[in-house]
Motif scaffolding. Structure first.
Motif, PDB file in Angstrom:
ATOM      1  N   PRO A 121      45.435  43.531  31.243  1.00 34.96           N
ATOM      2  CA  PRO A 121      44.354  44.451  31.615  1.00 34.96           C
ATOM      3  C   PRO A 121      44.143  44.574  33.117  1.00 34.96           C
ATOM      4  O   PRO A 121      44.369  43.623  33.872  1.00 34.96           O
ATOM      5  CB  PRO A 121      43.123  43.834  30.956  1.00 34.96           C
ATOM      6  N   LEU A 122      43.704  45.769  33.529  1.00 39.13           N
ATOM      7  CA  LEU A 122      43.286  45.985  34.911  1.00 39.13           C
ATOM      8  C   LEU A 122      41.927  45.335  35.127  1.00 39.13           C
ATOM      9  O   LEU A 122      41.620  44.866  36.221  1.00 39.13           O
ATOM     10  CB  LEU A 122      43.219  47.478  35.218  1.00 39.13           C
ATOM     11  N   SER A 123      41.111  45.326  34.083  1.00 38.44           N
ATOM     12  CA  SER A 123      39.851  44.588  34.109  1.00 38.44           C
ATOM     13  C   SER A 123      39.546  44.125  32.697  1.00 38.44           C
ATOM     14  O   SER A 123      39.946  44.768  31.717  1.00 38.44           O
ATOM     15  CB  SER A 123      38.712  45.442  34.672  1.00 38.44           C
ATOM     16  N   LEU A 124      38.847  42.989  32.620  1.00 41.35           N
ATOM     17  CA  LEU A 124      38.509  42.411  31.325  1.00 41.35           C
ATOM     18  C   LEU A 124      37.232  41.594  31.480  1.00 41.35           C
ATOM     19  O   LEU A 124      37.144  40.753  32.369  1.00 41.35           O
ATOM     20  CB  LEU A 124      39.638  41.507  30.828  1.00 41.35           C
ATOM     21  N   GLU A 125      36.269  41.882  30.630  1.00 43.09           N
ATOM     22  CA  GLU A 125      35.046  41.089  30.538  1.00 43.09           C
ATOM     23  C   GLU A 125      34.895  40.661  29.089  1.00 43.09           C
ATOM     24  O   GLU A 125      35.026  41.485  28.184  1.00 43.09           O
ATOM     25  CB  GLU A 125      33.812  41.922  30.881  1.00 43.09           C
ATOM     26  N   VAL A 126      34.639  39.389  28.882  1.00 47.88           N
ATOM     27  CA  VAL A 126      34.359  38.875  27.549  1.00 47.88           C
ATOM     28  C   VAL A 126      33.006  38.180  27.647  1.00 47.88           C
ATOM     29  O   VAL A 126      32.858  37.180  28.336  1.00 47.88           O
ATOM     30  CB  VAL A 126      35.446  37.907  27.056  1.00 47.88           C
TER      31      VAL A 126
END
Length: 93
Positions: free
Chosen positions: A17-22
Motif C-alpha cells: 500500500p501507498l498508505s495503510l491505517e489499521v
C-alpha cells in the motif's frame, strides 16, 4: 504480535500500500456482539494501493477478506474497510 500488527503485515505483504491505517475500534463495541475482553475484535482498515485499482468495491473487499481469512475466523468480529484512491503525492518543487 498483536492482531493489529498481523493485519498490517499481511496487507502490506499482499498489497504494497501507498498508505495503510489499521485502527482498533473494539472499545466502541464493548458489550456488543463479538466483543471480547482485551479488544482486538473490531477494526477499521484504510488502505490506498494500486493493487486494488480497477476492481469493484465488492472485489476489493473480497481481496482483503481473503488475505485476512484466518484472523476473521479466529478473533476479528468486524472489519470496516475503506479503500482510498491510490494517488501518489505531488512532488514538491
Amino acid at each position: 504480535m498483536t492482531i493489529r500488527d498481523t493485519i498490517i503485515a499481511k496487507l502490506t505483504a499482499q498489497f504494497s500500500p501507498l498508505s495503510l491505517e489499521v485502527i482498533d475500534e473494539s472499545n466502541k463495541h464493548r458489550g456488543h456482539a463479538g466483543w471480547r475482553e482485551g479488544g482486538e475484535t473490531h477494526f477499521r482498515v484504510r488502505i490506498a494501493t494500486r493493487n486494488l485499482d480497477g476492481l469493484s468495491r465488492v472485489a476489493q473487499h473480497r481481496a482483503i477478506f481473503q488475505v485476512l481469512d484466518q484472523e476473521l475466523k479466529d478473533r476479528v468480529h468486524a472489519l470496516n474497510i475503506e479503500v482510498l484512491p491510490a494517488i501518489p503525492a505531488e512532488p514538491k518543487s
